[in-house]
Each structure stands twice: as structure tokens, then as C-alpha cells.
Design an enzyme around this catalytic site. Structure first.
Site, mmCIF file in Angstrom:
data_model
loop_
_atom_site.group_PDB
_atom_site.id
_atom_site.type_symbol
_atom_site.label_atom_id
_atom_site.label_comp_id
_atom_site.label_asym_id
_atom_site.label_seq_id
_atom_site.Cartn_x
_atom_site.Cartn_y
_atom_site.Cartn_z
ATOM 1 N N SER A 135 21.894 39.796 18.067
ATOM 2 C CA SER A 135 21.195 39.893 16.783
ATOM 3 C C SER A 135 19.816 39.259 16.927
ATOM 4 O O SER A 135 19.603 38.389 17.782
ATOM 5 C CB SER A 135 21.944 39.105 15.703
ATOM 6 O OG SER A 135 23.214 39.628 15.475
ATOM 7 N N PHE A 166 15.678 45.533 22.085
ATOM 8 C CA PHE A 166 14.382 46.144 21.756
ATOM 9 C C PHE A 166 14.482 47.635 21.469
ATOM 10 O O PHE A 166 13.458 48.311 21.350
ATOM 11 C CB PHE A 166 13.382 45.892 22.899
ATOM 12 C CG PHE A 166 13.087 44.428 23.122
ATOM 13 C CD1 PHE A 166 12.285 43.726 22.236
ATOM 14 C CD2 PHE A 166 13.635 43.742 24.208
ATOM 15 C CE1 PHE A 166 12.018 42.371 22.416
ATOM 16 C CE2 PHE A 166 13.371 42.392 24.398
ATOM 17 C CZ PHE A 166 12.564 41.695 23.512
ATOM 18 N N CYS A 280 14.100 46.195 10.269
ATOM 19 C CA CYS A 280 13.699 44.972 10.978
ATOM 20 C C CYS A 280 12.249 44.511 10.847
ATOM 21 O O CYS A 280 12.012 43.309 10.787
ATOM 22 C CB CYS A 280 14.069 45.104 12.444
ATOM 23 S SG CYS A 280 15.856 45.154 12.662
#
Ligand code: NAD
Ligand code: UGA
Length: 458
Positions: A135, A166, A280
Site C-alpha cells: 500500500s 508504481f 491516488c
């Protein structure tokens, strides 16, 4: 044959069967047939879906790899304690959303799922294990994790390693199979370095050694936040210039091409858009802002906060332009959003700019229609509170019938290839087309008869 740990060299378990845990573990299983890989989750429905061909997430190429590995060395389970206890390496890939309450509300990471996981690991383990932070986490989380894990009274030891992910959605399988780099950070103690090497050995099964980067654990944790902040910053930078282009006659695509040819700048992530979305970028920048503020680094915090401000500005600017070019009223006009996913090739709608655009259009009393090849299910959930004020239509031709305007929200290839003449003919006139992704040839669209507006073009 009964599949037991004994048939395999190592047992890897991943806690969290989401957009990261699912694809990441599937690729590890595919590349390392000698390991047993099990993904667990508290969400029983999700685990059940992973066992079918109707996977809980849409990701190009994923189903093929799942089919190759499932029930051979890739397994899905809800028996979390059993799987934890059998594991040698545990990846923690639970969600870490922005806090919606209390101290740090709206900025800090909500680490409750991570903490629960740590307690579950301690409770279920009878032997020492390596715990991998998959995470995205605030810098120095490993310290807190170690404290929880190693305060056990069983005499067992946990080494915490940071291995941020990534991958980008839509290209996850490609990114995982051929990563630019894999980053592994650990404590630089004897056992920390040993744990790091164990993880390096997993990735060495398919990633060339020069792409496996080793670092200290704090650099690894912080690199992930910084990578996302830099990527998002490029988008906000070019989006800020798109506003300037619309006022001056410069074309943002030509600017991207001109500056991107400079090898020091590079040509990626320079597509002006309606704004960046996804689960994100915003969350991780807010987290960076919160950490900086907490450390008294106010100028640093303000610098990064502006990346988000430009993104919000870009969404608002888009709707304002629609309003201004549709005679300052959208009331009762039929406006169709082409695309709802936050980017092409995913059904994910988390933080999608289309959500904010839809809400702003409803505030203007427009009749909003949404079409998307993969994200309609999520769109309906996200916008449930608006009931039948929004219509969801699978076929874009059908959706566009009698519309006053189309707004392209997602750069799906499908929308580049439609018969816009046919669409134009079925719409009310004047027919407006707002290209929030700059994917259509504006001259051709104009030639058909559309009143057209593209991001970053006058
Ligand atoms: P997700 O919400 O899709 O998946 C997280 C899963 O964890 C959920 O299925 C949830 O049920 C499960 N979970 C939560 N608490 C649990 C517990 N105590 N025990 C077992 N399962 C539990 O989230 P995601 O998109 O996969 O993101 C996971 C992490 O990876 C986040 O920190 C995110 O920032 C990071 N990340 C995401 C991406 C991406 O593209 N989505 C890329 C890189 C990194
Ligand atoms: C991003 C990063 O690219 C991944 O490296 C990272 O692992 C991931 O976040 C994460 O931590 O979650 P993702 O959000 O899946 O991946 O997708 P991106 O391709 O980065 O796109 C993010 C948003 O930016 C999308 O809304 C996209 O349309 C937008 N974007 C992207 C632009 O507006 N312009 C661009 O030039 C590129």
C-alpha cells in the site's frame, strides 16, 4: 493432488484483493510457478468474483494471466488467519484513503485498515515473517508497523520492508511484467537487509537486477508519494498552460510537443485534460501536504497543494466554458458525457473528473446522460443519490440522440472512431461538442457542423 505449502518453495500471501493486490500477485504467480501465491480479503463478494471469469476489476490482459495461474499456484481465500499463518512473505495491499474525520481530516491517510491488518498478522502468526508494505503509506509508517508487530509475546519476529507499487491502471499487466523499476526499502540492519534480499530474489525471477533498486525504508516510502506528486504536477503544469492557450490562440498540443522534445523535460504526462483523476494522485499529494504541514514545512505544503488547486480549477473551468458557450444557461439541456472512467481502459471511477463535471451540470439543472464502455456500473453507484436525474446509456449513438451537447470525459479509443456525422444529425441544433481530452480532429468536427471546444485551444 492436494496443494499444500510443501509443494512450493515459498508461500506468499497478499492481504487486499483490489486494483493493486489482484494484478500484482497474479503476475508474481505467473512469473514464479515455484511459489504458492494466495490473495485474501475481508470482502467475500470480491474474493468470490476473483474465482470466476467476471473479475471484480477490468484491466486489459488480466483475465488471461489469472486463467493461466488460478488453482495452479494462485489462490483466493477469505480464511485470512490460516493463510497468514502459513505465509513466509505477506504483502499488505489494503486501501489507505484520505481521512474523512478527526485530526488530519481531508488530508492525512486513514491507516485504520493497515493497523487492523497488522493486528490480524500478529494474532494469526506462529512463526516469523517478512511483511511487505505494498500500500502507499506516509513516510515512517514502517516504524509504527514494527511496533505493533514486534510487541507480540510469542517470541516471533517480523521484518517490515517497503515495496511501493508504481503500476498505472489500464496498463497494469504491462507495467508489472516490465517495470521501469522495482523499489525495495528496508532497515539497514542484518535482518532488515536479509529480508530485503528475500524480496529481491522474488523479483529477480523476471526483473533485471539493474531495475531492482534498494534503499532505506524511509526513502522507499517517501519515493512513492513523491513519484505521484511529480506526475500529477506535470499534468497541473500543462493544464495551467491550457487556460493560457485558450485565451491567446496558442495550441496546448503544439506546446506539449515543443517542450516534450527537450530530453530534459520528456514527452510523457503532458496531455492537457479535464483534470487528473484516479484513487491516488489527489490522496497522495494531500498526504504529502499533511506530512509537510505536520513538520512545520508550510512553504513545501503550499507548493504541492497548488497542484490540486489547479486540478479543481481545470474541472470548474471546463463547465464554465460550457455554460458561456451555450448562452449562459444549461437548464433543461441534454448533455451527454462520453466516458465516466478516470482514464481509458479501466472501469475505475474513483476521483474521476467526470463525477465533478456531472455534479456541476446538475447544479445548472442540465439533463445529464452518461455513456461509458466499462464504467457505467460504478457510475451508477457513485451518482446513486441523484436517482433518475441522470440517465445511463450504453450505446453512445443512442445516448447522443436529441442532445444539445456532448462532453468527452475519457479518452477511450472508441470515442475517436465514432461516426460523428451520424451523431451530429441526431442531435438538436446548435450541436455542441466539448473535447475534454483533445482526442478529436477539431477541424473535421467543425466541418461536420458542430460548435466545438477543445481543452487548450481557442
Ligand atoms: P482497493 O480498494 O481496490 O483494494 C483494497 C482491498 O483491501 C479491498 O478489497 C479491501 O476490502 C481490502 N481490505 C481492507 N482492509 C482489509 C483487511 N483488514 N483485511 C483484508 N482485506 C482488507 O485499493 P487499491 O486501489 O488496490 O489500493 C491499495 C493500495 O495501493 C493503496 O494504498 C493505494 O494507494 C496503493 N496503490 C494503488 C494503485 C492503483 O492503481 N489503484 C497503484 C499504486 C498504489
Ligand atoms: C498513477 C501513476 O501513473 C502510477 O505510477 C501510480 O502507481 C498510481 O497512480 C497510483 O499510485 O495509484 P493511475 O492513476 O492508474 O496511475 O493512472 P495515470 O495514467 O497516472 O493517470 C492518472 C490521471 O491523470 C488520469 O485521470 C489521466 O487521464 C490523467 N492524465 C494522465 C492526464 O490528464 N494527462 C496526462 O498526460 C496523463
Amino acid at each position: 493432488m492436494r496443494i499444500t505449502k510443501l509443494n512450493f518453495e515459498k508461500k506468499i500471501v497478499c492481504i487486499g484483493a483490489g486494483y493493486v493486490g489482484g494484478p500484482t500477485m497474479t503476475v508474481i504467480a505467473d512469473k514464479c510457478p515455484q511459489y504458492k501465491v494466495t490473495i485474501v480479503d475481508i470482502n467475500e463478494e470480491k474474493i468470490a468474483a476473483w474465482k470466476t471469469d467476471d473479475l471484480p476489476i477490468y484491466e486489459p490482459g488480466l483475465l488471461e494471466v489469472v486463467k493461466r495461474t488460478r488453482d495452479k499456484n494462485l489462490f483466493f481465500s477469505i480464511d485470512i488467519p490460516k493463510e497468514i499463518n502459513e505465509a513466509d512473505i505477506i504483502f499488505v495491499s489494503v486501501n489507505t484513503p484520505t481521512k474523512t474525520f478527526g485530526e488530519g481530516k481531508g488530508k492525512a491517510s486513514d491507516l485504520q485498515y493497515l493497523e487492523k491488518t497488522a493486528h490480524a498478522i500478529v494474532a494469526a502468526s506462529d512463526s516469523s515473517k517478512i511483511i511487505v508494505e505494498k500500500s502507499t503509506l506516509p513516510v515512517r509508517t514502517a516504524e509504527a508497523l514494527e511496533k505493533i508487530l514486534n510487541s507480540n509475546a510469542k517470541g516471533i519476529r517480523f521484518d517490515v520492508v517497503s515495496n511501493p507499487e508504481f503500476l498505472a491502471e489500464g496498463t497494469a499487466i504491462r507495467d508489472l511484467e516490465n517495470p521501469d523499476r522495482v523499489l525495495i526499502g528496508s532497515r539497514e540492519t542484518e535482518s532488515g537487509l536479509k529480508a530485503r534480499q528475500t524480496l529481491v530474489d522474488v523479483y529477480k525471477n523476471w526483473v533485471p537486477d539493474e531495475r531492482i533498486m534498494r534503499s532505506n525504508v524511509w526513502s522507499s516510502e517517501l519515493s512513492k508519494l513523491v513519484a505521484n506528486a511529480f506526475l500529477a504536477q506535470r499534468i497541473s503544469s500543462i493544464n495551467s498552460i491550457s487556460a493560457l492557450c485558450e485565451k491567446t490562440g496558442a495550441d496546448v498540443k503544439e506546446i506539449s510537443r515543443a517542450i516534450g522534445a527537450d530530453s530534459r523535460i520528456g514527452n510523457k504526462f503532458l496531455n492537457a485534460s479535464i483534470g487528473f483523476g484516479g484513487s491516488c494522485f489527489k490522496k497522495d499529494i494531500l498526504n504529502l501536504v499533511y506530512i509537510s504541514e505536520s513538520l512545520g514545512l508550510i512553504e513545501v505544503a503550499e507548493y504541492w497543494e497548488n497542484v490540486i488547486k489547479i486540478n479543481d480549477y481545470q474541472e470548474k473551468r471546463f463547465v464554465k466554458r460550457m455554460l458561456e458557450t451555450m448562452f449562459n444557461t444549461l437548464a433543461n439541456k441534454k448533455i451527454v458525457l462520453f466516458g465516466f472512467a478516470f482514464k481509458a481502459d479501466t472501469g475505475d471511477t474513483r476521483e474521476t473528473p467526470a463525477y465533478y463535471v456531472a455534479k456541476m451540470l446538475l447544479e445548472e439543472h442540465a439533463n445529464v446522460f452518461i455513456t461509458d464502455p466499462k464504467a457505467l456500473k460504478n457510475a451508477k453507484i457513485d451518482l446513486a443519490e441523484y436517482g433518475d436525474r441522470i440517465q445511463y446509456v450504453e450505446d453512445p449513438y443512442e445516448a447522443a440522440k436529441d442532445a444539445d451537447a456532448i462532453a468527452i470525459m475519457t479518452e477511450w479509443n472508441l470515442y475517436k472512431e465514432l461516426d460523428y456525422k451520424k451523431i451530429y444529425e441526431s442531435m438538436r441544433k446548435p450541436a455542441h461538442l466539448y473535447d475534454g481530452r483533445s482526442i478529436l480532429n477539431q477541424a473535421e468536427i467543425k466541418e461536420i457542423g458542430f460548435d466545438t471546444h477543445t481543452i487548450g485551444k481557442q
